[in-house]
Design an enzyme around this catalytic site. Structure first.
Site, PDB file in Angstrom:
ATOM      1  N   ASP A   1      30.019  37.383  28.972  1.00  0.00           N
ATOM      2  CA  ASP A   1      29.850  37.397  30.426  1.00  0.00           C
ATOM      3  C   ASP A   1      30.821  36.377  30.988  1.00  0.00           C
ATOM      4  O   ASP A   1      30.592  35.170  30.916  1.00  0.00           O
ATOM      5  CB  ASP A   1      28.407  37.036  30.785  1.00  0.00           C
TER       6      ASP A   1
ATOM      7  N   ASN B   1      42.709  39.516  31.637  1.00  0.00           N
ATOM      8  CA  ASN B   1      42.897  40.870  32.128  1.00  0.00           C
ATOM      9  C   ASN B   1      41.678  41.420  32.854  1.00  0.00           C
ATOM     10  O   ASN B   1      41.790  42.323  33.682  1.00  0.00           O
ATOM     11  CB  ASN B   1      43.230  41.788  30.937  1.00  0.00           C
TER      12      ASN B   1
ATOM     13  N   TYR C   1      39.587  42.860  47.363  1.00  0.00           N
ATOM     14  CA  TYR C   1      40.247  42.948  46.051  1.00  0.00           C
ATOM     15  C   TYR C   1      41.594  42.239  46.087  1.00  0.00           C
ATOM     16  O   TYR C   1      41.921  41.446  45.184  1.00  0.00           O
ATOM     17  CB  TYR C   1      40.426  44.410  45.644  1.00  0.00           C
TER      18      TYR C   1
ATOM     19  N   LYS D   1      43.211  38.807  44.085  1.00  0.00           N
ATOM     20  CA  LYS D   1      44.474  38.794  43.343  1.00  0.00           C
ATOM     21  C   LYS D   1      45.483  37.816  43.954  1.00  0.00           C
ATOM     22  O   LYS D   1      46.313  37.253  43.240  1.00  0.00           O
ATOM     23  CB  LYS D   1      45.047  40.213  43.269  1.00  0.00           C
TER      24      LYS D   1
END
Length: 278
Positions: free
Chosen positions: A57, A84, A150, A154
């Site tokens: 986790d 990743n 999102y 990033k």
């Protein structure tokens, strides 16, 4: 290539992470890989003496610390860390709940930070290593309706990686920030992407781009994940790899558009910008 290097890859049961793990094992590297489900990893990858699947986790420092320790106990070291793991949260800024937003940041940003905090001490003691942080072209340009959160995660990944590169340099540790474009994986499948719990119909442009990603772009992405995996291995063997790396023709084109927009805007407003000087 130094096949004795040990790779630690998060989010490895699907997508780019899975493609990378398969390529690494086929090439002869030793690999520890994390996923929320150990069984999913074994099903996707198989079993090998060079492969350590670890159920992790990433939002838990305790879980991440255990995964890193298991890797050290099994292989004796970690050489290359690939952050990743992540998922796409679709939804406009108004319609996403606090829980949805924080959930995306918890995995995409704070999960990555947990891995960095727990793995970097080993790299630092070795005075060697390489950290790959996987962002997105959405971490460089965010003008996609319904992808603001999102993209924000990033952009955060990009910012912290720039700092990490400077912090790690004196220890002989290389850092690479990867901005992938669209790769033909299950990243946009309905099982992976999250859509808003309470969508607002008024956002027609957001619904259109959401539909396009789920029904048209998904399965038709222009980039090959196996080529991406081979490319990352090649980057890992370079003496001086780039800190910023665009991955995909579409990523390159979108980045060039952003650079052109910024340059034109900065020049247009230059006189106002510099007018604040004493």
């Amino acid at each position: 290539m130094n096949k004795q290097k040990v790779w630690f890859v998060t989010g490895a049961s699907k997508g780019l992470g899975l493609a990378l793990v398969k390529e690494l094992l086929a090439t002869g590297y030793r690999v520890a890989a994390t996923s929320r489900s150990k069984n999913d990893l074994i099903t996707a990858v198989g079993e090998s003496q060079h492969f350590l699947p670890v159920e992790t986790d990433l939002t838990s420092e305790v879980s991440v610390a255990a995964a890193v320790k298991d890797t050290i106990d099994r292989f004796g070291r970690i050489d290359i860390v690939v952050n990743n793991a992540g998922y796409s949260q679709i939804g406009t800024l108004e319609e996403l709940t606090d829980t949805e937003v924080r959930g995306n940041f918890d995995v995409n940003v704070f999960g990555m930070l947990n891995v960095i905090r727990k793995a970097v001490p080993y790299l630092r003691l070795q005075q060697s290593g390489h950290v790959f942080n996987i962002a997105s072209i959405g971490g460089l340009t965010g003008n996609f309706p319904a992808f603001g959160i999102y993209c924000a995660t990033k952009f955060a990944v990009a910012g912290l990686t720039e700092a990490l590169a400077e912090e790690m340099n004196s220890f002989g540790i290389r850092t690479t920030l990867i901005y992938p474009g669209y790769f033909r994986t299950g990243f946009l499948s309905k099982e992976s992407v999250k859509t808003p719990q309470t969508p607002i119909d008024a956002y027609s442009s957001a619904r259109a781009i959401e539909s396009a990603h789920l029904n048209e772009i998904n399965g038709n992405q222009p980039n090959d994940p196996e080529k991406a995996a081979k490319l990352m291995i090649e980057l890992s063997e370079m003496k001086n790899p780039p800190v910023h790396f665009l991955m995909g023709k579409d990523a390159y084109e979108l980045a060039q558009n952003k650079i052109q927009l910024l340059t034109e805007t900065f020049e247009e407003w230059k006189d106002y910008t510099i007018s604040t000087k004493f």
